[in-house]
Design a protein around this motif. Structure first.
Motif, mmCIF file in Angstrom:
data_model
loop_
_atom_site.group_PDB
_atom_site.id
_atom_site.type_symbol
_atom_site.label_atom_id
_atom_site.label_comp_id
_atom_site.label_asym_id
_atom_site.label_seq_id
_atom_site.Cartn_x
_atom_site.Cartn_y
_atom_site.Cartn_z
ATOM 1 N N HIS A 16 63.957 -6.234 -5.709
ATOM 2 C CA HIS A 16 62.976 -5.842 -4.700
ATOM 3 C C HIS A 16 62.935 -4.324 -4.548
ATOM 4 N N ALA A 17 61.757 -3.807 -4.242
ATOM 5 C CA ALA A 17 61.612 -2.375 -3.975
ATOM 6 C C ALA A 17 62.216 -2.043 -2.614
ATOM 7 N N THR A 18 62.918 -0.926 -2.524
ATOM 8 C CA THR A 18 63.536 -0.505 -1.274
ATOM 9 C C THR A 18 62.941 0.818 -0.812
ATOM 10 N N TYR A 19 62.890 0.972 0.512
ATOM 11 C CA TYR A 19 62.324 2.175 1.119
ATOM 12 C C TYR A 19 63.236 2.598 2.276
ATOM 13 N N TYR A 20 64.366 3.183 1.927
ATOM 14 C CA TYR A 20 65.322 3.627 2.939
ATOM 15 C C TYR A 20 64.934 5.039 3.372
ATOM 16 N N LYS A 68 58.415 -9.564 -1.996
ATOM 17 C CA LYS A 68 57.099 -10.055 -2.410
ATOM 18 C C LYS A 68 57.282 -11.085 -3.510
ATOM 19 N N THR A 69 56.918 -12.339 -3.220
ATOM 20 C CA THR A 69 56.992 -13.400 -4.218
ATOM 21 C C THR A 69 55.771 -14.300 -4.062
ATOM 22 N N VAL A 70 55.483 -15.050 -5.117
ATOM 23 C CA VAL A 70 54.331 -15.953 -5.090
ATOM 24 C C VAL A 70 54.540 -17.054 -4.052
ATOM 25 N N LEU A 71 55.763 -17.568 -3.945
ATOM 26 C CA LEU A 71 56.022 -18.695 -3.056
ATOM 27 C C LEU A 71 56.012 -18.323 -1.583
ATOM 28 N N PHE A 72 56.542 -17.130 -1.247
ATOM 29 C CA PHE A 72 56.794 -16.828 0.160
ATOM 30 C C PHE A 72 56.077 -15.586 0.681
ATOM 31 N N GLY A 73 55.151 -15.054 -0.072
ATOM 32 C CA GLY A 73 54.327 -13.991 0.458
ATOM 33 C C GLY A 73 54.924 -12.604 0.309
ATOM 34 N N ASP A 74 54.485 -11.697 1.189
ATOM 35 C CA ASP A 74 54.745 -10.269 1.035
ATOM 36 C C ASP A 74 55.120 -9.678 2.391
ATOM 37 N N ARG A 85 65.368 -15.663 -3.737
ATOM 38 C CA ARG A 85 65.091 -14.218 -3.708
ATOM 39 C C ARG A 85 63.852 -13.897 -2.865
ATOM 40 N N GLY A 86 62.990 -14.909 -2.637
ATOM 41 C CA GLY A 86 61.808 -14.671 -1.833
ATOM 42 C C GLY A 86 61.979 -14.981 -0.373
ATOM 43 N N LEU A 87 63.127 -15.560 0.012
ATOM 44 C CA LEU A 87 63.329 -15.955 1.404
ATOM 45 C C LEU A 87 63.761 -14.782 2.285
#
Length: 377
Positions: free
Chosen positions: A51-55, A74-80, A374-376
């Motif tokens: 996943h992209a991080t923005y610290y 961000k994943t297809v199953l669980f959105g963004d 990973r999407g949860l």
């Protein structure tokens, strides 16, 4: 004469690896800092899940006045979503003053718009979601206004709070084992003593493979996708100075195991489980007692039993230990048309999936689970 640092303008910038020690020093010194605010989670999330991080740091001059750990899931199953912090109990902006908190939230809000992310989630660092000076996570002051006098809804439309799902369990512990044992309610204390009488022993593991095997079986039995073994290895590598694994043996057989984090004088049992027969051997009861006993010996004075969903077996188990549940509010900034994500096993739409997952062969659950979890976040 006023401190010139306080007169300097606030600037926000991405965390540089060279600043990680200073970031962690700020988190450690801040009264509302948590283990989940530590800079190491940026590396864990990026390496383990991609996943992209923005610290982000908020500074006045060269002095840190706030931090915001943020990652995009961000994943297809669980959105963004932008989450502070995914896979963690707590997070959100951590600032020395309301203006710095507001600057961090403004930076995150602009990032959310630039990336076209529909949801941003802050996992509150304190029960009422305030910083020490009374500012809320969205940068408002105690009277509900932002520094320019606007209301939260007027300044940043779409903020919502959910405080009916998770609770957190924390309780002080003493240096004395007998005092800690007596503080456990009678029925639960009897379970611990049965584990002791059974001859169970605890050992410290440095390799998480044995933990992962036990954990995978345990969460599969609950109908939950399992994390990849690699994730456990990364956690132990990144937090080598503040993590251990307590494993319970019945003879030569490992029946329960848990990964624990340490922060200030706190112990946080985090990823744990037991094999099927651990329950009849009181392995899980004995395991958490051993975590408490070992933590007290190393100087810990707060046992953080973590979060649980209301109405679950984990919730009941922790209450049986004499811990009082406390609501854990999470705040969400929602783009127009977006709703609060509800990716939890109590959601009725996941009922059939959970029932099917419980019947999945363990090797297949280990193979497929990491791609789902990973999407949860």
């Amino acid at each position: 004469m006023p401190d010139q640092t306080l007169l300097a303008p606030i600037t926000c910038r991405p965390l540089d690896p060279a600043d990680e020690a200073a970031w962690d020093a700020f988190v450690l010194a801040h009264p509302d800092g948590t283990f989940f605010h530590r800079a190491g989670w940026r590396q864990v999330i990026a390496r383990a899940f991609g996943h992209a991080t923005y610290y982000v740091l908020a500074e006045r001059g060269t002095a840190i006045f706030g931090v915001l750990p943020l990652a995009r899931v961000k994943t297809v199953l669980f959105g963004d979503s932008l989450i502070s912090v995914p896979f963690c109990v707590e997070g959100g902006p951590l600032a020395a003053d309301a203006a710095s908190a507001a600057a961090l939230v403004a930076h995150a809000t602009a990032l959310m718009a630039r990336l076209s992310v529909p949801v941003m989630e802050f996992r509150a660092a304190t029960p009422d979601g305030t910083t020490p000076d009374g500012a809320t996570p969205d940068g408002t002051t105690p009277d509900g206004t932002t520094p320019d006098g606007a209301t939260p809804d007027g300044a940043t439309p779409g903020w919502a709070t959910r405080d009916d799902l998770y609770v957190i369990f924390r309780k002080p512990i003493a240096a004395d084992d007998e005092a800690n044992l007596k503080a456990i309610p009678r029925k639960q204390r009897a379970m611990v003593r049965k584990g002791i009488d059974r001859g169970l022993v605890s050992v410290l593991d440095t390799d998480p493979d044995r933990l992962h095997a036990i954990y995978a079986e345990s969460v599969r039995n609950l109908g939950t996708p399992v994390f990849a073994r690699r994730y456990f290895h990364i956690l132990m590598e990144v937090f080598a100075d503040s993590a251990d694994i307590v494993t319970i043996l019945d003879g030569d057989t490992a029946i329960a195991s848990v990964m624990n984090f340490y922060f200030r004088d706190q112990v946080l049992p985090y990823y744990g489980g037991g094999i099927a027969r651990a329950r009849s051997l009181y392995g899980n009861d004995f395991m958490y007692w051993e975590v408490m006993r070992r933590a007290a010996a190393r100087g810990c004075r707060l046992f953080d039993f973590g979060r649980s969903k209301q109405g679950t077996g984990a919730f009941a188990f922790k209450k049986n230990w004499g811990f009082t549940p406390r609501p854990l509010p999470y705040r969400f900034l929602l783009a127009p048309g977006a709703t609060i994500p509800d990716h939890n096993p109590l959601n009725p739409k996941y009922r059939l999936f959970i029932a099917a997952w419980k019947r999945l062969p363990l090797p297949l659950a280990k193979l497929v689970g990491p791609h789902i979890v990973r999407g949860l976040g």
